[in-house]
Motif scaffolding. Structure first.
Motif: not given
Length: 409
Positions: A126, A317, A327-328, A320-321, A323-325
């Motif tokens: 990341w 955005r 984390i998941v 953020a996408t 980063l969220i991917v």
């Protein structure tokens, strides 16, 4: 020199597509079970990805827009959303597998359990995506991933029976103890790995990141014609090493340490160090490639600002996408699910989704509103149409074969 370094985009894309963690083990497993009898699938996959990557690179250079940027506009919101949903699901699975693969490479190097490396790998990936320039990212990971050429050296040092390897490759049929459904299941998995959808997302978006124009069409083609065949060569070398070491003793490769054993036997400790470095670079590079592709695809569909060519606050955005991917995907791997199994399943799902990815590429590359005088010629259209028919057949057969063979067991 600038044009030479520009080829690293194709190298990174090819290494991410052909020799990520699932493909590393899948090619070794295929070699240990089927010898070189599935080599034709790798060659077919190289040809197919070259055809569509050339189109996607040309689209980026001529229109200044990435493939997914045009999908909604060309196909409409409903068809585009179906494409996005299928692609995003596969991308998230693949990110998880690649994080796990890089952690497994570190486990091989240090002896520390891979689960302890997972958070560090995810954070490092990341941080690179957030702070490192795109050109630096592609050049470093593309070139370091070339350490996997040690498979070619190791194969030569192993002194295989070249005549036997050629006999296996030239007579594509399953061994007597393997059934046709299992043979074709692995054929579909290998084809799905060679033509993974994120390859064209990343390649065309990378062309936009690098501000390709019509003057860069030669760089785009060089990326395609050097990078992807190189990835195919590495895949064949991995399979041939496994066929040489494991097939005669009827041992199936099922883990990363088994996959690198032929390199240790053929090239010694130096070879082992290089292959671990190459595996780490390839899997971490694939993590970057797939995670960025998730941000590219979502942002391009919804019309958000995207890419590493702009400051993070201007593409919030998009970042953020990503980063969220991450984390998941990290949470998924920390459940201790097998990262290799995750990737092998993602390859089959990728195969099932291939027409959704490549049909828009074929359509856009024939649209004079976007391409002007750089639309497909007769040769590109013929190959593209033949492959589209093949991909439709593959997409129909992929899931039933997975269920019928219990994922190749």
């Amino acid at each position: 020199m600038k044009r030479f370094l520009g080829i690293t985009l194709g190298i990174l894309t090819a290494i991410g597509g052909f020799v990520d963690i699932g493909d590393l083990v899948a090619n070794a497993l295929v070699g240990s079970r089927f010898g070189m009898s599935l080599a034709w699938v790798v060659l077919l996959g190289v040809l197919g990805i070259c055809v569509f990557a050339e189109m996607s690179g040309r689209i980026a250079a001529v229109s200044g827009r990435a493939v997914f940027d045009l999908v909604r506009e060309r196909l409409g919101p409903k068809a585009g959303l179906a494409n996005l949903g299928a692609s995003f699901f596969i991308l998230a699975m693949t990110v998880a597998a690649e994080i796990g693969g890089a952690a497994l490479a570190l486990e091989l190097a240090t002896g520390v359990n891979y689960l302890l490396w997972v958070p560090a790998v995810a954070f490092a990936a990341w941080l690179v995506m957030w702070r490192v320039r795109f050109e630096t990212l592609e050049r470093v990971f593309g070139l370091v991933g070339l350490a996997l050429v040690i498979f070619v050296v190791a194969l030569w040092q192993l002194g295989p029976d070249w005549g036997e390897l050629w006999r296996q490759a030239s007579r594509p049929a399953p061994p007597p103890d393997e059934g046709l459904p299992t043979y074709f299941y692995y054929a579909i998995a290998l084809l799905g790995g060679a033509m993974t959808p994120y390859e064209v997302f990343f390649f065309s978006s990378g062309g936009v990141e690098e501000n390709w124009t019509r003057r860069d069409l030669s760089v785009s083609r060089a990326n395609v014609l050097i990078g992807f065949p190189l990835g195919g060569l590495l895949s064949l070398a991995i399979a041939a090493c496994a066929a040489t070491v494991f097939l005669p003793v009827h041992v199936q490769v099922e883990s990363l340490d088994q996959m690198v054993l032929p390199v240790a036997l053929g090239a010694g400790q130096v070879g082992l160090a290089l292959v671990i470095l190459g595996v780490f670079a390839a899997t971490l590079g694939a993590t970057l490639e797939v995670a960025l592709s998730s941000g590219y695809s979502l942002s391009q569909y919804f019309g958000w600002q995207w890419g590493k060519r702009v400051r993070p606050r201007e593409a919030a955005r998009f970042h953020a996408t990503v980063l969220i991917v991450m984390i998941v995907a990290t949470a998924l791997i920390l459940t201790s699910i097998d990262p290799i199994m995750v990737t092998e399943y993602s390859l089959v799902f990728s195969a099932a989704a291939l027409p959704l990815t490549y049909l828009p590429v074929l359509m856009i590359s024939n649209d004079r509103d976007y391409m002007g005088d750089k639309v497909n010629g007769v040769f590109s259209n013929t190959l593209g149409t033949v492959f589209m028919i093949l991909l439709v057949v593959v997409s129909i057969a992929a899931i039933p074969l997975m269920l019928a063979t219990k994922a190749g067991q």
